[in-house]
Design a protein around this motif. Sequence first.
Motif, PDB file in Angstrom:
ATOM      1  N   VAL A 121       0.906  -1.007   0.129  1.00 23.67           N
ATOM      2  CA  VAL A 121      -0.129   0.149  -0.045  1.00 23.67           C
ATOM      3  C   VAL A 121       0.897   1.155  -0.006  1.00 23.67           C
ATOM      4  O   VAL A 121       1.624   1.485   0.846  1.00 23.67           O
ATOM      5  CB  VAL A 121      -0.949   0.140   1.264  1.00 23.67           C
ATOM      6  N   CYS A 122       0.905   2.017  -0.910  1.00 26.98           N
ATOM      7  CA  CYS A 122       1.585   3.339  -1.025  1.00 26.98           C
ATOM      8  C   CYS A 122       1.016   4.211  -2.043  1.00 26.98           C
ATOM      9  O   CYS A 122       0.401   3.832  -2.978  1.00 26.98           O
ATOM     10  CB  CYS A 122       2.900   2.825  -1.353  1.00 26.98           C
TER      11      CYS A 122
ATOM     12  N   LEU B 296      -6.071   9.339  -1.189  1.00 27.08           N
ATOM     13  CA  LEU B 296      -5.514   8.297  -2.376  1.00 27.08           C
ATOM     14  C   LEU B 296      -5.368   7.143  -1.480  1.00 27.08           C
ATOM     15  O   LEU B 296      -5.926   5.867  -1.833  1.00 27.08           O
ATOM     16  CB  LEU B 296      -4.368   8.741  -3.165  1.00 27.08           C
TER      17      LEU B 296
ATOM     18  N   TYR C  85      -3.418   3.503   9.611  1.00 28.66           N
ATOM     19  CA  TYR C  85      -4.521   2.539   9.587  1.00 28.66           C
ATOM     20  C   TYR C  85      -5.656   2.513  11.034  1.00 28.66           C
ATOM     21  O   TYR C  85      -6.619   2.269  10.859  1.00 28.66           O
ATOM     22  CB  TYR C  85      -3.876   1.222   9.517  1.00 28.66           C
TER      23      TYR C  85
HETATM   24  C1  LIG Z   1       0.343   5.507   4.123  1.00 27.93           C
HETATM   25  C2  LIG Z   1       0.035   6.343   3.172  1.00 27.93           C
HETATM   26  C3  LIG Z   1      -0.335   5.140   2.018  1.00 27.93           C
HETATM   27  C4  LIG Z   1      -1.081   7.244   3.212  1.00 27.93           C
HETATM   28  O1  LIG Z   1      -1.492   7.677   1.862  1.00 27.93           O
HETATM   29  P1  LIG Z   1      -2.321   9.151   1.774  1.00 27.93           P
HETATM   30  O2  LIG Z   1      -2.667   9.124   0.266  1.00 27.93           O
HETATM   31  O3  LIG Z   1      -1.382  10.285   2.181  1.00 27.93           O
HETATM   32  O4  LIG Z   1      -3.221   8.918   2.637  1.00 27.93           O
HETATM   33  P2  LIG Z   1      -4.830   9.749   2.932  1.00 27.93           P
HETATM   34  O5  LIG Z   1      -4.705  11.097   2.162  1.00 27.93           O
HETATM   35  O6  LIG Z   1      -5.808   8.884   2.282  1.00 27.93           O
HETATM   36  O7  LIG Z   1      -5.177   9.764   4.197  1.00 27.93           O
HETATM   37  C5  LIG Z   1      -6.119   9.448   5.163  1.00 27.93           C
HETATM   38  C6  LIG Z   1      -5.930   9.840   6.411  1.00 27.93           C
HETATM   39  O8  LIG Z   1      -4.807   9.148   7.104  1.00 27.93           O
HETATM   40  C7  LIG Z   1      -4.122  10.250   7.534  1.00 27.93           C
HETATM   41  N1  LIG Z   1      -2.554   9.807   7.405  1.00 27.93           N
HETATM   42  C8  LIG Z   1      -2.167   9.281   6.240  1.00 27.93           C
HETATM   43  N2  LIG Z   1      -0.710   8.928   6.465  1.00 27.93           N
HETATM   44  C9  LIG Z   1      -0.763   9.111   7.702  1.00 27.93           C
HETATM   45  C10 LIG Z   1       0.558   8.879   8.576  1.00 27.93           C
HETATM   46  N3  LIG Z   1       1.644   8.222   7.945  1.00 27.93           N
HETATM   47  N4  LIG Z   1       0.426   9.007   9.913  1.00 27.93           N
HETATM   48  C11 LIG Z   1      -0.818   9.385  10.598  1.00 27.93           C
HETATM   49  N5  LIG Z   1      -1.924   9.720   9.647  1.00 27.93           N
HETATM   50  C12 LIG Z   1      -1.636   9.545   8.323  1.00 27.93           C
HETATM   51  C13 LIG Z   1      -4.461  11.499   6.888  1.00 27.93           C
HETATM   52  O9  LIG Z   1      -4.006  12.628   7.688  1.00 27.93           O
HETATM   53  C14 LIG Z   1      -5.948  11.035   6.721  1.00 27.93           C
HETATM   54  O10 LIG Z   1      -6.363  11.479   7.883  1.00 27.93           O
HETATM   55  P3  LIG Z   1      -7.799  12.512   8.220  1.00 27.93           P
HETATM   56  O11 LIG Z   1      -8.903  11.568   7.853  1.00 27.93           O
HETATM   57  O12 LIG Z   1      -7.817  12.778   9.819  1.00 27.93           O
HETATM   58  O13 LIG Z   1      -7.875  13.559   7.263  1.00 27.93           O
HETATM   59  C15 LIG Z   1       1.332   7.103   2.366  1.00 27.93           C
HETATM   60  O14 LIG Z   1       1.679   8.164   3.340  1.00 27.93           O
HETATM   61  C16 LIG Z   1       2.515   6.332   1.923  1.00 27.93           C
HETATM   62  O15 LIG Z   1       2.737   5.572   0.947  1.00 27.93           O
HETATM   63  N6  LIG Z   1       3.551   6.134   2.878  1.00 27.93           N
HETATM   64  C17 LIG Z   1       4.752   5.253   2.611  1.00 27.93           C
HETATM   65  C18 LIG Z   1       4.405   3.849   2.470  1.00 27.93           C
HETATM   66  C19 LIG Z   1       3.675   3.023   3.682  1.00 27.93           C
HETATM   67  O16 LIG Z   1       4.177   3.097   4.784  1.00 27.93           O
HETATM   68  N7  LIG Z   1       2.776   2.255   3.373  1.00 27.93           N
HETATM   69  C20 LIG Z   1       1.934   1.480   4.280  1.00 27.93           C
HETATM   70  C21 LIG Z   1       2.732   0.204   4.370  1.00 27.93           C
HETATM   71  S1  LIG Z   1       1.543  -0.856   5.255  1.00 27.93           S
END
Ligand SMILES: CC(C)(COP(=O)(O)OP(=O)(O)OC[C@H]1O[C@@H](n2cnc3c(N)ncnc32)[C@H](O)[C@@H]1OP(=O)(O)O)[C@@H](O)C(=O)NCCC(=O)NCCS
Length: 193
Positions: free
Chosen positions: A98-99, A109, A141
């Motif tokens: 997931v990324c 996203l 999550y």
């Molecule tokens: C984790 C990840 C997929 C989130 O993607 P994103 O598109 O920025 O997420 P969203 O915009 O859909 O965020 C949804 C909610 O989660 C929160 N959120 C997103 N990433 C977060 C993080 N790292 N820590 C805390 N909260 C987070 C957002 O603020 C948002 O919160 P809200 O509902 O209060 O506004 C992205 O940061 C990523 O690719 N990270 C690196 C890879 C990784 O760690 N993947 C997960 C592996 S299991």
Amino acid sequence: MSDAPNNLESILTSELSRADAVSIGRLLVRVWPKPGVTPEDRADIMQTDRGDATVPAGLESRSIVIRDGDKVIGHASAFVRTVGTTAGDMMISALGSVCTDPDYRGQRLGERLVREAWRWVDEGRVPFSLFQTSQRAKQFYDKFGCLLVENQIIDSTCDDPTRCPFKDDHIVRYPGSGREWPSGTIDLRGRGY
Ligand SMILES: CC(C)(COP(=O)(O)OP(=O)(O)OC[C@H]1O[C@@H](n2cnc3c(N)ncnc32)[C@H](O)[C@@H]1OP(=O)(O)O)[C@@H](O)C(=O)NCCC(=O)NCCS
């Protein structure tokens, strides 16, 4: 930051083209750079079906993808595994890779990707999604009510069946409440994801 496009595709692993797999591989290499690991290496894994050999119709392994033009800017893998528990076999939805592209974060996203990946669970076709995550991503999550899994996780098919097949700090399940989660050891019967 770039504006997020509104598309989302759920592509069966069996139908994932090499070009799409490499495009996903480029995103994965950018998000998780590892010495010597190329987009092609990542593409090979994306084109491998890591789910059960046979699954009920509609639960076939897939890549969930969001693109901007030709570029993949968001990805999640979803596939079904039957795991062993002390209460018997249990079908779970595996979630991996997931990324989102760093230039497009904070635009929901990630949420759209995991919601699509958890559709089998929300529709009651599979009781839980089970996956690993880092300390940082765990907070993402948490937003969806996911809960830490404390069970010992093993892989009875590997040389050291007591070693946890996951590498990340946290093992998490979705949903975190509303359904009974089994106690005791969980046998993944295959590699972590
Ligand atoms: C984790 C990840 C997929 C989130 O993607 P994103 O598109 O920025 O997420 P969203 O915009 O859909 O965020 C949804 C909610 O989660 C929160 N959120 C997103 N990433 C977060 C993080 N790292 N820590 C805390 N909260 C987070 C957002 O603020 C948002 O919160 P809200 O509902 O209060 O506004 C992205 O940061 C990523 O690719 N990270 C690196 C890879 C990784 O760690 N993947 C997960 C592996 S299991």
